[in-house]
Design a protein around this motif. Structure first.
Motif, PDB file in Angstrom:
ATOM      1  N   ARG A 191       0.836  -1.207   0.000  1.00 54.05           N
ATOM      2  CA  ARG A 191       0.000   0.000   0.000  1.00 54.05           C
ATOM      3  C   ARG A 191       0.864   1.247   0.000  1.00 54.05           C
ATOM      4  NH1 ARG A 191      -5.295  -1.621   2.321  1.00 54.05           N
ATOM      5  NH2 ARG A 191      -5.351  -3.820   1.850  1.00 54.05           N
ATOM      6  N   GLY A 192       0.283   2.347  -0.409  1.00 54.05           N
ATOM      7  CA  GLY A 192       0.912   3.654  -0.363  1.00 54.05           C
ATOM      8  C   GLY A 192      -0.175   4.714  -0.386  1.00 54.05           C
ATOM      9  N   LEU A 193       0.207   5.983  -0.288  1.00 54.48           N
ATOM     10  CA  LEU A 193      -0.765   7.073  -0.286  1.00 54.48           C
ATOM     11  C   LEU A 193      -0.265   8.164  -1.228  1.00 54.48           C
ATOM     12  CD1 LEU A 193      -3.346   8.298   1.027  1.00 54.48           C
ATOM     13  CD2 LEU A 193      -1.842   9.304   2.741  1.00 54.48           C
ATOM     14  N   ASN A 194      -1.117   8.570  -2.164  1.00 52.30           N
ATOM     15  CA  ASN A 194      -0.764   9.599  -3.137  1.00 52.30           C
ATOM     16  C   ASN A 194      -1.791  10.724  -3.112  1.00 52.30           C
ATOM     17  OD1 ASN A 194       0.963   7.459  -3.911  1.00 52.30           O
ATOM     18  ND2 ASN A 194       1.073   8.267  -5.965  1.00 52.30           N
ATOM     19  N   ALA A 196      -2.559  21.729  -0.337  1.00 52.79           N
ATOM     20  CA  ALA A 196      -3.511  20.767   0.200  1.00 52.79           C
ATOM     21  C   ALA A 196      -3.046  20.311   1.576  1.00 52.79           C
ATOM     22  CB  ALA A 196      -3.636  19.568  -0.723  1.00 52.79           C
ATOM     23  N   ILE A 197      -3.999  19.924   2.397  1.00 48.75           N
ATOM     24  CA  ILE A 197      -3.720  19.323   3.698  1.00 48.75           C
ATOM     25  C   ILE A 197      -4.413  17.968   3.718  1.00 48.75           C
ATOM     26  CG2 ILE A 197      -4.030  19.515   6.180  1.00 48.75           C
ATOM     27  CD1 ILE A 197      -3.940  22.573   5.808  1.00 48.75           C
ATOM     28  N   LEU A 198      -3.676  16.935   4.116  1.00 46.18           N
ATOM     29  CA  LEU A 198      -4.204  15.577   4.171  1.00 46.18           C
ATOM     30  C   LEU A 198      -4.083  15.037   5.579  1.00 46.18           C
ATOM     31  CD1 LEU A 198      -2.174  15.829   1.483  1.00 46.18           C
ATOM     32  CD2 LEU A 198      -2.999  13.551   1.146  1.00 46.18           C
ATOM     33  N   SER A 199      -5.011  14.177   5.952  1.00 43.39           N
ATOM     34  CA  SER A 199      -4.869  13.392   7.180  1.00 43.39           C
ATOM     35  C   SER A 199      -5.352  11.984   6.879  1.00 43.39           C
ATOM     36  CB  SER A 199      -5.651  14.003   8.339  1.00 43.39           C
ATOM     37  OG  SER A 199      -7.035  13.824   8.160  1.00 43.39           O
ATOM     38  N   TRP A 200      -4.876  11.021   7.640  1.00 43.52           N
ATOM     39  CA  TRP A 200      -5.273   9.638   7.446  1.00 43.52           C
ATOM     40  C   TRP A 200      -4.955   8.840   8.699  1.00 43.52           C
ATOM     41  CZ3 TRP A 200      -1.185  12.060   5.287  1.00 43.52           C
ATOM     42  CH2 TRP A 200       0.081  11.549   5.550  1.00 43.52           C
ATOM     43  N   GLY A 248      -5.386  -3.521  13.102  1.00 48.32           N
ATOM     44  CA  GLY A 248      -5.575  -2.902  14.378  1.00 48.32           C
ATOM     45  C   GLY A 248      -4.764  -1.696  14.595  1.00 48.32           C
ATOM     46  N   PRO A 249      -4.447  -1.424  15.783  1.00 48.53           N
ATOM     47  CA  PRO A 249      -4.435  -0.057  16.247  1.00 48.53           C
ATOM     48  C   PRO A 249      -3.841   0.914  15.233  1.00 48.53           C
ATOM     49  CG  PRO A 249      -2.968  -1.413  17.584  1.00 48.53           C
ATOM     50  CD  PRO A 249      -3.634  -2.307  16.590  1.00 48.53           C
ATOM     51  N   MET A 250      -4.375   2.126  15.276  1.00 51.32           N
ATOM     52  CA  MET A 250      -4.001   3.136  14.290  1.00 51.32           C
ATOM     53  C   MET A 250      -3.470   4.398  14.948  1.00 51.32           C
ATOM     54  SD  MET A 250      -7.346   2.643  11.955  1.00 51.32           S
ATOM     55  CE  MET A 250      -8.322   1.882  13.224  1.00 51.32           C
ATOM     56  N   ALA A 251      -2.572   5.048  14.249  1.00 55.36           N
ATOM     57  CA  ALA A 251      -2.108   6.386  14.594  1.00 55.36           C
ATOM     58  C   ALA A 251      -2.743   7.344  13.577  1.00 55.36           C
ATOM     59  CB  ALA A 251      -0.589   6.459  14.527  1.00 55.36           C
ATOM     60  N   VAL A 252      -2.695   8.631  13.835  1.00 52.92           N
ATOM     61  CA  VAL A 252      -3.223   9.628  12.897  1.00 52.92           C
ATOM     62  C   VAL A 252      -2.046  10.415  12.342  1.00 52.92           C
ATOM     63  CG1 VAL A 252      -4.759  11.599  12.597  1.00 52.92           C
ATOM     64  CG2 VAL A 252      -5.353   9.802  14.234  1.00 52.92           C
ATOM     65  N   SER A 253      -1.937  10.462  11.021  1.00 53.13           N
ATOM     66  CA  SER A 253      -0.839  11.171  10.361  1.00 53.13           C
ATOM     67  C   SER A 253      -1.389  12.274   9.468  1.00 53.13           C
ATOM     68  CB  SER A 253      -0.003  10.200   9.524  1.00 53.13           C
ATOM     69  OG  SER A 253       0.616   9.245  10.349  1.00 53.13           O
ATOM     70  N   ALA A 254      -0.519  13.209   9.079  1.00 50.18           N
ATOM     71  CA  ALA A 254      -0.923  14.319   8.224  1.00 50.18           C
ATOM     72  C   ALA A 254       0.246  14.762   7.354  1.00 50.18           C
ATOM     73  CB  ALA A 254      -1.410  15.496   9.072  1.00 50.18           C
ATOM     74  N   PRO A 258       8.978  20.381   7.435  1.00 51.02           N
ATOM     75  CA  PRO A 258      10.347  19.835   7.368  1.00 51.02           C
ATOM     76  C   PRO A 258      10.389  18.323   7.135  1.00 51.02           C
ATOM     77  CG  PRO A 258      10.182  21.385   9.184  1.00 51.02           C
ATOM     78  CD  PRO A 258       8.785  21.183   8.653  1.00 51.02           C
ATOM     79  N   THR A 259       9.418  17.583   7.701  1.00 53.05           N
ATOM     80  CA  THR A 259       9.312  16.161   7.393  1.00 53.05           C
ATOM     81  C   THR A 259       8.096  15.989   6.494  1.00 53.05           C
ATOM     82  OG1 THR A 259       8.003  15.737   9.378  1.00 53.05           O
ATOM     83  CG2 THR A 259      10.388  15.434   9.561  1.00 53.05           C
ATOM     84  N   GLN A 260       8.153  15.036   5.617  1.00 55.29           N
ATOM     85  CA  GLN A 260       7.084  14.848   4.634  1.00 55.29           C
ATOM     86  C   GLN A 260       5.736  14.609   5.301  1.00 55.29           C
ATOM     87  OE1 GLN A 260       8.322  12.753   1.165  1.00 55.29           O
ATOM     88  NE2 GLN A 260       6.419  11.621   1.033  1.00 55.29           N
ATOM     89  N   THR A 261       5.722  13.782   6.342  1.00 58.50           N
ATOM     90  CA  THR A 261       4.490  13.520   7.088  1.00 58.50           C
ATOM     91  C   THR A 261       4.764  13.713   8.579  1.00 58.50           C
ATOM     92  OG1 THR A 261       4.887  11.164   7.404  1.00 58.50           O
ATOM     93  CG2 THR A 261       3.752  11.816   5.376  1.00 58.50           C
ATOM     94  N   ILE A 262       3.707  13.968   9.324  1.00 55.84           N
ATOM     95  CA  ILE A 262       3.834  14.079  10.785  1.00 55.84           C
ATOM     96  C   ILE A 262       2.760  13.207  11.433  1.00 55.84           C
ATOM     97  CG2 ILE A 262       4.824  16.406  10.739  1.00 55.84           C
ATOM     98  CD1 ILE A 262       2.026  17.436  11.579  1.00 55.84           C
ATOM     99  N   ASP A 263       3.020  12.762  12.642  1.00 56.87           N
ATOM    100  CA  ASP A 263       2.012  12.066  13.424  1.00 56.87           C
ATOM    101  C   ASP A 263       1.263  13.083  14.269  1.00 56.87           C
ATOM    102  OD1 ASP A 263       2.456   9.522  12.502  1.00 56.87           O
ATOM    103  OD2 ASP A 263       3.748   8.932  14.167  1.00 56.87           O
TER     104      ASP A 263
END
Length: 137
Positions: free
Chosen positions: A28-31, A72-76, A84-90, A102-107
């Motif tokens: 999987r990946g996210l685009n 754009a702003i994304l969250s997932w 199971g358990p999930m974190a929330v990233s953006a 500074p980092t491509q994604t953040i938690d």
């Protein structure tokens, strides 16, 4: 699989964020892709800009909204284990298709528990918030 689309009235363009996978739904990946009203793809060609590398754990609950100045702003929800358990990233993308932070994604929420139904909202002060259900029944 998980996807979200938004219309940016300021630029009259569409933003599509989606989880990509192979036909067997293995890796999987996210685009994310920005599309003009004429159908021109603006970020990274056909599949768009890669936000989360292919061969990553599954993403779910993808949300995208127009960001400042044509970005754009994304969250997932990012799975941290099987089913199971999930974190929330953006992530935040600039109008030119570069990442704004500074980092491509953040938690946003790194504690791993069951989450669902995320959404992004903008306050009247111009701040962005991600809300999700942590124990929905």
């Amino acid at each position: 699989l998980s996807a979200s689309a938004a219309y940016d009235a300021a630029t009259q363009e569409y933003i599509i964020a989606y989880e990509r996978t192979n036909p067997a739904q293995g890796p999987r990946g996210l685009n994310v892709q920005r599309v003009t009203s004429e159908g021109t793809l603006l970020w990274g060609g056909g599949s768009g800009l890669e936000v989360v590398a292919f061969n990553s754990p599954p993403q779910a609950g993808v949300q995208v909204v127009p960001g400042p100045n044509g970005g754009a702003i994304l969250s997932w929800l990012r799975y941290t284990g099987a089913n199971g358990p999930m974190a929330v990233s953006a992530a935040r993308v600039n109008a030119d298709g570069t990442f704004a932070w500074p980092t491509q994604t953040i938690d946003l929420a790194s504690s791993a528990n069951n989450k669902s139904r995320s959404s992004i909202v903008k306050s009247t002060a111009g701040d962005w918030y991600v809300a999700m259900c942590a124990r929905c029944v």
